[in-house]
Enzyme design. Structure first.
Site, PDB file in Angstrom:
ATOM      1  N   LYS A 177      54.335  93.140  66.139  1.00 46.78           N
ATOM      2  CA  LYS A 177      53.744  92.018  66.277  1.00 46.78           C
ATOM      3  C   LYS A 177      52.344  92.611  64.623  1.00 46.78           C
ATOM      4  O   LYS A 177      51.774  93.356  64.901  1.00 46.78           O
ATOM      5  CB  LYS A 177      52.800  91.565  66.479  1.00 46.78           C
ATOM      6  CG  LYS A 177      52.701  89.777  67.178  1.00 46.78           C
ATOM      7  CD  LYS A 177      53.248  88.798  67.245  1.00 46.78           C
ATOM      8  CE  LYS A 177      52.554  87.957  66.994  1.00 46.78           C
ATOM      9  NZ  LYS A 177      53.719  86.699  68.092  1.00 46.78           N
TER      10      LYS A 177
HETATM   11  P1  NAD Z   1      50.162  76.740  63.755  1.00 43.00           P
HETATM   12  O1  NAD Z   1      49.064  78.027  62.900  1.00 43.00           O
HETATM   13  O2  NAD Z   1      51.248  76.482  62.812  1.00 43.00           O
HETATM   14  O3  NAD Z   1      49.507  75.904  64.270  1.00 43.00           O
HETATM   15  C1  NAD Z   1      48.168  76.518  65.650  1.00 43.00           C
HETATM   16  C2  NAD Z   1      47.654  74.808  65.676  1.00 43.00           C
HETATM   17  O4  NAD Z   1      46.659  75.555  66.778  1.00 43.00           O
HETATM   18  C3  NAD Z   1      47.234  73.844  64.736  1.00 43.00           C
HETATM   19  O5  NAD Z   1      47.028  72.728  65.255  1.00 43.00           O
HETATM   20  C4  NAD Z   1      45.329  74.611  64.762  1.00 43.00           C
HETATM   21  O6  NAD Z   1      44.477  73.237  64.526  1.00 43.00           O
HETATM   22  C5  NAD Z   1      45.538  74.587  66.793  1.00 43.00           C
HETATM   23  N1  NAD Z   1      44.631  75.190  66.751  1.00 43.00           N
HETATM   24  C6  NAD Z   1      43.489  76.620  66.875  1.00 43.00           C
HETATM   25  N2  NAD Z   1      42.562  76.527  67.420  1.00 43.00           N
HETATM   26  C7  NAD Z   1      42.977  75.934  68.483  1.00 43.00           C
HETATM   27  C8  NAD Z   1      41.948  75.734  69.928  1.00 43.00           C
HETATM   28  N3  NAD Z   1      40.850  76.443  70.161  1.00 43.00           N
HETATM   29  N4  NAD Z   1      42.583  74.355  69.933  1.00 43.00           N
HETATM   30  C9  NAD Z   1      43.439  73.530  69.855  1.00 43.00           C
HETATM   31  N5  NAD Z   1      44.035  73.492  69.246  1.00 43.00           N
HETATM   32  C10 NAD Z   1      43.822  74.745  68.060  1.00 43.00           C
HETATM   33  O7  NAD Z   1      50.722  78.145  64.664  1.00 43.00           O
HETATM   34  P2  NAD Z   1      51.898  77.836  65.458  1.00 43.00           P
HETATM   35  O8  NAD Z   1      53.012  78.761  64.432  1.00 43.00           O
HETATM   36  O9  NAD Z   1      51.828  76.314  66.040  1.00 43.00           O
HETATM   37  O10 NAD Z   1      51.858  78.921  67.052  1.00 43.00           O
HETATM   38  C11 NAD Z   1      51.412  78.141  68.315  1.00 43.00           C
HETATM   39  C12 NAD Z   1      51.352  79.143  68.789  1.00 43.00           C
HETATM   40  O11 NAD Z   1      52.714  79.925  69.647  1.00 43.00           O
HETATM   41  C13 NAD Z   1      50.860  80.518  69.132  1.00 43.00           C
HETATM   42  O12 NAD Z   1      50.119  80.941  70.472  1.00 43.00           O
HETATM   43  C14 NAD Z   1      51.667  81.053  68.704  1.00 43.00           C
HETATM   44  O13 NAD Z   1      51.862  82.539  68.862  1.00 43.00           O
HETATM   45  C15 NAD Z   1      52.694  80.957  69.794  1.00 43.00           C
HETATM   46  N6  NAD Z   1      54.074  81.107  68.492  1.00 43.00           N
HETATM   47  C16 NAD Z   1      54.815  80.801  67.816  1.00 43.00           C
HETATM   48  C17 NAD Z   1      56.016  80.666  67.053  1.00 43.00           C
HETATM   49  C18 NAD Z   1      56.719  80.295  66.008  1.00 43.00           C
HETATM   50  O14 NAD Z   1      57.495  80.755  66.289  1.00 43.00           O
HETATM   51  N7  NAD Z   1      55.509  79.093  64.688  1.00 43.00           N
HETATM   52  C19 NAD Z   1      56.871  81.099  68.126  1.00 43.00           C
HETATM   53  C20 NAD Z   1      56.143  81.919  69.242  1.00 43.00           C
HETATM   54  C21 NAD Z   1      55.170  81.389  69.900  1.00 43.00           C
END
Ligand code: NAD
Length: 425
Positions: free
Chosen positions: A112
């Site tokens: 990461k």
């Molecule tokens: P992103 O940046 O595209 O979106 C994050 C979203 O969460 C945004 O809408 C933001 O406004 C919101 N957010 C941030 N803080 C918040 C809070 N305190 N309360 C409510 N909403 C909040 O990120 P993503 O890629 O969608 O990732 C989201 C989660 O999924 C993370 O934990 C990430 O590690 C996990 N994840 C992502 C992927 C991927 O392929 N992108 C894969 C596995 C896991």
């Protein structure tokens, strides 16, 4: 504990990953001699990134990359741009990636990385400068056979394109396999952007099927409306047929018992950048939103939102952990007691769709293959189905929680590989 390892110790997220590991290590009866080498990262890199800002000033950012183990192949993991990012959090996320890759049979160790910054406060040119500078500093430590980056919170396809370009300029030719989650136009894979959300939905549907729930009569609350949350919410609403009654992002939490039009929410975010002014529901305290009655709850934002304070009050039948680390170990102990009320799809299974399709993208890059979106999605669902079945079977046979089962399978595989290879990796 030696001081060399203490760089991670102060961090709450690392403490959580360490506690999860301790529970699994006790359950698997892992020898004390093997615990530290299984848990602590192989490498951790911190870099300082000076960047010219639009106003003429020079600002320095802190960047990190943690490579958890190299036992099964190169390391693989996302890149997070978030103001509070620390070395400890990055190490925790790398550790979870290791167990996730192993659970899903991918030939990777976990990694990461990221930058402590708020990407929403950077202009496009500042974001590009920060991204390129980060990759430039990482060149000695990453490579298609060493460590492959991908997107995570706060980063997207464009950031991956800048990473790839910076690395490729240094090599003198296009190295598309250095990152995953790139735009399709420069070697990305059809369906990668949607993969994590699609995987979440596949597993929610499998759980609903097992629990004999009728999707048409079910409701869902989704926390986070970024890459993962928006794809999951749209698909659950428009394809599976659930009613979305709660939706939030970092700016607002909305609740509407009659249902929220997720397509309209998506359009709104495309225009305005966030949900703040979206008016299809009552504004609600974000913590309260998680406690509303629903059939499926999907935390798809930050870690530790289900804690000892709210775990007993959750009113969902399925908790689909799309985010990494949304549930604390204390909350786990409460949810263990409620195993027949709340069906947990643990994070390392629930959000594995992203790294699985990233693996396809990496293979495609290395071999110059091209697969259609249907092929990619079919392969994704086959792997998830296998992992889901293994987790459910292990939990049932050993009378343990789904998280314990998922982590046990992942940790066991890494442990066996280390025992077979020796001390080096
Ligand atoms: P992103 O940046 O595209 O979106 C994050 C979203 O969460 C945004 O809408 C933001 O406004 C919101 N957010 C941030 N803080 C918040 C809070 N305190 N309360 C409510 N909403 C909040 O990120 P993503 O890629 O969608 O990732 C989201 C989660 O999924 C993370 O934990 C990430 O590690 C996990 N994840 C992502 C992927 C991927 O392929 N992108 C894969 C596995 C896991």
């Amino acid at each position: 504990m030696s001081s060399a390892l203490s760089i991670y110790e102060d961090d709450d997220v690392f403490a959580m990953a360490r506690e999860q590991f301790r529970v699994i290590a006790d359950y698997l009866q892992i020898d004390v001699n093997n615990r530290e080498r299984l848990m602590y990262p192989k490498r951790a890199i911190a870099v300082t990134l000076p960047v010219h800002m639009d106003d003429g000033s020079t600002k320095t950012f802190q960047g990190y990359r943690v490579q958890h183990h190299l036992t099964l192949g190169p390391t693989k993991g996302g890149t997070r741009f978030a103001p509070s990012l620390s070395m400890g959090e990055t190490a925790a996320l790398a550790m979870w990636m290791s167990w996730k890759c192993a659970l899903n049979g991918l030939p990777y160790g976990g990694a990461k990385g990221g930058i402590a910054c708020d990407p929403t406060k950077l202009s496009r040119s500042e974001l590009e400068a920060v991204s390129r500078r980060y990759m430039q500093e990482m060149i000695p430590f990453v490579g298609p056979h060493t460590d492959i980056m991908g997107p995570d919170m706060g980063t997207n396809e464009q950031v991956m394109a800048w990473f790839m370009d910076t690395y490729s300029v240094y090599q003198g030719y296009a190295v598309s396999e250095i990152v995953t989650g790139k735009p399709v136009s420069i070697g990305g894979t059809e369906g990668r952007r949607e993969a994590t959300g699609r995987g979440v939905v596949y597993l929610v549907e499998r759980a609903m099927d097992m629990l004999k729930m009728d999707p048409e009569k079910c409701t869902v609350i989704v926390q986070g409306f970024g890459n993962v949350g928006s794809v999951a919410a749209l698909s659950l609403a428009l394809r599976t047929g659930l009613k979305v009654v709660g939706l939030s992002d970092a700016t607002v939490a909305l609740y509407n018992a009659k249902g929220i039009d997720v397509k309209a929410a998506e359009q709104h975010v495309l225009k305005k950048g966030n949900l703040r002014a979206f008016d299809q529901g009552d504004r609600i305290d974000p913590n309260e939103m998680l406690l509303q009655k629903c059939d499926v709850l999907v935390p798809a934002a930050v870690d530790r939102v289900i804690t000892e304070r709210n775990a007993a009050k959750l009113q969902c039948r399925i908790l689909a952990e799309a985010a990494n680390g949304p549930t604390s170990p204390e909350a786990d102990r409460i949810l263990d007691q409620r195993w027949d009320e709340v069906f947990v799809i643990p994070d390392i299974l629930c959000n594995a769709g992203g790294v699985i399709v990233s693996y396809f993208e990496w293979v495609q890059g290395l071999q110059s293959f091209m697969w259609s979106e249907t092929e990619v999605t079919d392969k994704l669902f086959r792997i998830l189905e296998h992992s889901f079945t293994q987790v459910i079977r292990r939990a049932k046979v050993h009378k343990i929680s789904h998280r314990m089962a998922a982590l046990a399978i992942g940790v066991e595989r890494v442990m066996k590989a280390k025992a077979t290879r020796g001390l080096f990796p």
